[in-house]
Enzyme design. Structure first.
Site, mmCIF file in Angstrom:
data_model
loop_
_atom_site.group_PDB
_atom_site.id
_atom_site.type_symbol
_atom_site.label_atom_id
_atom_site.label_comp_id
_atom_site.label_asym_id
_atom_site.label_seq_id
_atom_site.Cartn_x
_atom_site.Cartn_y
_atom_site.Cartn_z
ATOM 1 N N SER A 214 -58.498 6.638 -14.297
ATOM 2 C CA SER A 214 -59.171 6.380 -15.567
ATOM 3 C C SER A 214 -58.770 5.021 -16.125
ATOM 4 O O SER A 214 -57.686 4.512 -15.822
ATOM 5 C CB SER A 214 -58.773 7.481 -16.550
ATOM 6 N N GLY A 252 -64.027 6.865 -14.749
ATOM 7 C CA GLY A 252 -62.841 6.016 -14.853
ATOM 8 C C GLY A 252 -63.109 4.600 -15.305
ATOM 9 O O GLY A 252 -62.202 3.765 -15.297
ATOM 10 N N TYR A 342 -49.211 7.848 -23.143
ATOM 11 C CA TYR A 342 -49.346 6.832 -22.085
ATOM 12 C C TYR A 342 -48.969 5.426 -22.543
ATOM 13 O O TYR A 342 -49.293 4.459 -21.857
ATOM 14 C CB TYR A 342 -50.809 6.678 -21.630
ATOM 15 N N CYS A 369 -43.070 15.037 -37.329
ATOM 16 C CA CYS A 369 -41.607 14.982 -37.282
ATOM 17 C C CYS A 369 -41.117 14.520 -35.918
ATOM 18 O O CYS A 369 -40.433 15.269 -35.197
ATOM 19 C CB CYS A 369 -41.038 16.341 -37.631
ATOM 20 N N GLU A 370 -41.526 13.328 -35.531
ATOM 21 C CA GLU A 370 -41.135 12.737 -34.250
ATOM 22 C C GLU A 370 -41.036 11.236 -34.467
ATOM 23 O O GLU A 370 -41.969 10.633 -35.010
ATOM 24 C CB GLU A 370 -42.247 12.920 -33.193
HETATM 25 C C1 LIG Z 1 -61.424 12.577 -16.327
HETATM 26 C C2 LIG Z 1 -62.464 12.653 -15.290
HETATM 27 C C3 LIG Z 1 -63.629 11.896 -15.425
HETATM 28 C C4 LIG Z 1 -63.870 10.932 -16.556
HETATM 29 O O1 LIG Z 1 -62.955 9.909 -16.607
HETATM 30 P P1 LIG Z 1 -63.174 8.701 -17.633
HETATM 31 O O2 LIG Z 1 -62.003 7.834 -17.420
HETATM 32 O O3 LIG Z 1 -63.216 9.301 -18.996
HETATM 33 O O4 LIG Z 1 -64.463 8.061 -17.262
HETATM 34 C C5 LIG Z 1 -64.591 12.026 -14.450
HETATM 35 N N1 LIG Z 1 -64.430 12.869 -13.409
HETATM 36 C C6 LIG Z 1 -63.323 13.615 -13.254
HETATM 37 C C7 LIG Z 1 -63.223 14.525 -12.105
HETATM 38 C C8 LIG Z 1 -62.304 13.536 -14.185
HETATM 39 O O5 LIG Z 1 -61.209 14.255 -14.022
#
Ligand SMILES: *Cc1c(COP(=O)(O)O)cnc(C)c1O
Length: 440
Positions: A214, A252, A342, A369-370
């Site tokens: 992603s 992604g 992240y 509270c962190e």
């Molecule tokens: C999370 C995911 C997506 C989407 O990812 P993005 O980064 O939001 O575009 C697509 N396919 C699968 C299988 C995922 O796990």
């Protein structure tokens, strides 16, 4: 003045922030804060851009754009993707339930997940879900048995681990990898999964799937994964003298979070992928399969802005005599876990007024509270920010509300859709009584 990315398309600042013609202070007064404000036209146009780009790049071989619902899903968003005419990538019974509650066509749903329950599989097949993407040998047997029990032949894909591992700003290519998803090509599991699947008359193996990660900015990762999957399609063709008709290349696609960052452009990334897909298919003498994709973040991320109200500010002495101002807002890690999870970075803007005060080094923190409850670690913001001011954090549409929690018993924020000067509640704010109603 219209604001550019990472702000959503219809955001402007004229002494005050407004989104699709509605001021931040108006939104805060009507709906309260923290508030997710989603720009409806922007969502629609972004989803449509992927659909058009897929058609333009692949023509008759264009499969389906599946919106990855895990990025953000509610009933209204499902209606929007239905209106655009794209599909939905769901990965739980809960996400399926949202889709079926508004009669989304089940044949345009793809069900993912590395541990789908018996009930989730039963309900998905009963509902007529278009494709189930299978992720383990146990699951192949489970889906086959449940489909047979329902006297159905279920269309399935296999999730394949290509060996291309993509991290945010780089990708490294490894022979095998240590993660929970998919059947790896390198270990031979992918081929065994193909054999196991085609042995079941209740399963129709229509294609293979890969999702490499992603927030990816480099086309090479997508291209390398596509090439490896096509090699597997070629092996299938050689072995069975038939072709698997479909290839799903996942999501992604990266977006801008900070000023000056740029986002991937659908036409460009799909153009690069199409070149590789056509070249590799030609190399092996294959027809180009139907290509599907699963963008989540790229569709919804930039459409949404979070509005927060400032509650307190505090100046803290740092080593070396400098100071940092802490600005506490009325949300935090419960509505945006990405910075803590992240190290994700965001920008923010004083949203309700202009300030000509000099900027000071600031840290935006939540009310949890962190110590790690930080929304923005370091940002220069006007020195006169005070309680009651509004801060806007753009590009929070993906993995914000969908990953929200009730930590510290803080109710999750509302989501408001804005379009042409009109704001509509599409997910109401959770209430304390919602939370109390769970306890016996
Ligand atoms: C999370 C995911 C997506 C989407 O990812 P993005 O980064 O939001 O575009 C697509 N396919 C699968 C299988 C995922 O796990």
């Amino acid at each position: 003045m219209k604001l550019s990315e990472p702000y959503s398309a219809n955001t402007s600042f004229d002494g005050e922030l407004s989104i699709a013609g509605i001021t931040a202070s108006g939104l805060a007064a009507e709906f309260g804060t923290p508030l997710f404000v989603i720009d409806e036209d922007d969502f629609f146009n972004r989803a449509l851009a992927w659909k058009q780009a897929l058609t333009e790049e692949f023509g008759t071989e264009a499969g389906t754009v599946y919106y990855a619902g895990k990025a953000f899903l509610n009933k209204e968003v499902v209606r929007w993707i239905n209106a655009v005419g794209i599909g939905l990538d769901a990965c739980s019974g809960g996400e399926l339930a949202v889709a079926s509650s508004v009669d989304f066509p089940a044949d345009r749903i793809e069900l993912h997940g590395n541990n789908k329950s018996e009930v989730e599989i039963e309900n998905a097949i009963k509902a007529g879900v278009g494709t189930i993407v299978m992720d383990s040998f146990h699951e192949i047997e489970r889906v086959a048995r449940i489909a047979a029990e329902q006297k159905k032949i279920q269309k399935v894909f296999l999730r394949i681990t290509s060996g291309v591992e993509a991290h945010t700003h780089e990708f490294i290519s490894t022979a095998h990898e240590d993660q929970k998803f998919g059947f790896s090509i390198a270990s031979g599991a992918a081929w065994k999964a193909i054999e196991a699947t085609i042995a079941h008359p209740s399963l129709n193996l229509a294609g293979i799937h890969s999702h490499i990660g992603s927030q990816i900015f480099i086309n090479d990762g997508f291209e390398a994964a596509a090439a490896r999957l096509i090699e597997l399609l070629a092996k299938y063709h050689e072995h069975f003298d038939m072709q698997l008709p479909e290839l799903d290349l996942g999501g992604g696609y990266g977006i801008a979070y900070l000023p000056g960052e740029s986002a991937l452009v659908p036409r460009e990334v799909l153009g690069a992928i199409a070149t590789v897909v056509k070249r590799e298919c030609a190399k092996f003498g294959l027809r180009v399969p139907k290509i599907s994709i699963e963008p989540g973040r790229h569709i919804v991320g930039p459409t949404t802005t979070t509005l927060y109200e400032v509650g307190t500010t505090k100046s803290v002495e740092l080593d070396g005599g400098d100071s940092r101002r802490y600005i506490s807002i009325d949300g935090g890690m419960s509505d945006n876990i990405r910075p803590s999870l992240y190290g994700a970075r965001y920008t923010a803007l004083l949203a309700n007024r202009l300030s000509d005060s000099a900027t000071v080094d600031s840290r935006i923190v939540g009310k949890h509270c962190e110590t790690g409850d930080i929304v923005i670690r370091e940002i220069d913001l006007p020195g006169d920010i005070k309680p009651g001011d509004l801060l806007a954090v753009p590009a929070t549409g993906a993995y914000g509300r969908s990953m929200a929690s009730n930590y510290n018993h803080i109710p999750r924020p509302a989501v408001v859709a804005v379009k042409d000067g009109v704001a509509r509640l599409i997910t109401r704010r959770e209430s304390i009584s919602d939370l109390l109603s769970l306890d016996i």
